[in-house]
Design a protein around this motif. Structure first.
Motif, mmCIF file in Angstrom:
data_model
loop_
_atom_site.group_PDB
_atom_site.id
_atom_site.type_symbol
_atom_site.label_atom_id
_atom_site.label_comp_id
_atom_site.label_asym_id
_atom_site.label_seq_id
_atom_site.Cartn_x
_atom_site.Cartn_y
_atom_site.Cartn_z
ATOM 1 N N MET A 1 0.839 -1.206 0.000
ATOM 2 C CA MET A 1 0.000 0.000 0.000
ATOM 3 C C MET A 1 0.874 1.256 0.000
ATOM 4 S SD MET A 1 -3.504 -0.264 2.135
ATOM 5 C CE MET A 1 -2.852 -0.338 3.784
ATOM 6 N N LYS A 2 0.337 2.290 -0.596
ATOM 7 C CA LYS A 2 1.009 3.581 -0.587
ATOM 8 C C LYS A 2 0.328 4.453 0.456
ATOM 9 C CE LYS A 2 2.991 6.922 -3.801
ATOM 10 N NZ LYS A 2 3.114 7.316 -5.221
ATOM 11 N N ILE A 3 1.082 4.796 1.480
ATOM 12 C CA ILE A 3 0.528 5.478 2.662
ATOM 13 C C ILE A 3 1.063 6.904 2.739
ATOM 14 C CG2 ILE A 3 0.308 5.409 5.189
ATOM 15 C CD1 ILE A 3 -0.780 2.864 3.909
ATOM 16 N N GLY A 4 0.155 7.862 2.881
ATOM 17 C CA GLY A 4 0.557 9.244 3.124
ATOM 18 C C GLY A 4 0.613 9.504 4.615
ATOM 19 N N LEU A 5 1.691 10.088 5.076
ATOM 20 C CA LEU A 5 1.867 10.400 6.496
ATOM 21 C C LEU A 5 1.686 11.902 6.697
ATOM 22 C CD1 LEU A 5 5.087 8.276 7.156
ATOM 23 C CD2 LEU A 5 2.729 7.621 7.675
ATOM 24 N N TYR A 6 0.694 12.247 7.491
ATOM 25 C CA TYR A 6 0.381 13.646 7.769
ATOM 26 C C TYR A 6 0.664 13.871 9.249
ATOM 27 C CZ TYR A 6 -2.562 17.926 7.591
ATOM 28 O OH TYR A 6 -3.043 19.209 7.655
ATOM 29 N N LEU B 1 5.411 11.645 2.530
ATOM 30 C CA LEU B 1 5.200 12.695 3.527
ATOM 31 C C LEU B 1 4.273 13.760 2.959
ATOM 32 C CD1 LEU B 1 8.810 13.319 4.921
ATOM 33 C CD2 LEU B 1 7.053 11.801 5.807
ATOM 34 N N ILE B 2 3.247 14.111 3.715
ATOM 35 C CA ILE B 2 2.316 15.171 3.322
ATOM 36 C C ILE B 2 2.676 16.412 4.132
ATOM 37 C CG2 ILE B 2 -0.110 15.878 3.323
ATOM 38 C CD1 ILE B 2 -0.772 12.787 3.322
#
Length: 196
Positions: A1-6, A102-103
């Motif tokens: 999965m491609k996960i965005g970290l905010y 990274l967001i």
């Protein structure tokens, strides 16, 4: 999965945060967005920051049953002071099959070269950058690992919300309803910084 970290202190989480998280989860190639609740930053005054788990609880309330967005306390378990590169290293060990992004706002991109091991961070993660008023993103804006996302420009800050609550202003429409109810019930932010 491609996960965005905010990442954020989410003190409190507000509609601006949720609009960004919602936009990035629906209008980019990310499978999920994780709101990473940061523990107390040693560089910030502690007295204005709610307990780590109270802030995590508010983020979970804000997300509700959205399966594409989740809250994580991953940084609570890491040694302090903690840096983003340490979190990314830990996440890669824990979830080797995931890709992490990274967001961040354009203002953070401007100061990105001041981050610990920023070059290594850029090698390991793409950066998805959303617009911020009065910030052009700086020299890294056109880096091949940086992707500018056309998220709505929301000028809303947690410090403004905290100050407004202290001044007995009704800011219910700036927060997810469940978060506002919790803040009211717990009497968060009603007193000045010296009394928190």
């Amino acid at each position: 999965m491609k996960i965005g970290l905010y990442f954020g202190s989410f003190n409190p989480v507000h509609n601006g945060h949720m609009i960004i998280a919602g936009y990035v989860s629906e209008f980019t190639d990310l499978d999920q967005v994780w709101l990473v609740v940061s523990p107390h930053n040693p560089l910030k005054p502690k007295q204005t920051l709610l307990n780590d788990y109270q802030r995590l609880a508010m983020v979970k309330l804000a997300i509700g049953n959205n399966r594409k967005i989740k809250a994580t306390d991953i940084e609570f378990k890491l040694p302090k002071p903690n840096y983003t590169i340490d979190t990314i290293t830990y996440l890669h060990e824990q979830f080797p099959s995931h890709t992490f992004v990274l967001i961040m706002g354009a203002d953070n991109l401007e100061s990105f070269k001041k981050w610990k091991n920023w070059e290594m961070l850029l090698e390991q993660c793409e950066l998805y950058v959303y617009p911020r008023k009065e910030s052009d993103g700086g020299e890294l804006l056109h880096h091949p690992r940086v992707k500018v996302i056309n998220a709505p420009l929301v000028e809303l800050s947690a410090s403004f919300i905290r100050e407004s609550i202290r001044n007995k202003k009704d800011v219910r429409y700036m927060l997810p309803e469940s978060v506002w109810d919790y803040v009211e019930e717990m009497h968060f932010y009603e007193k000045g910084p010296s009394n928190d």
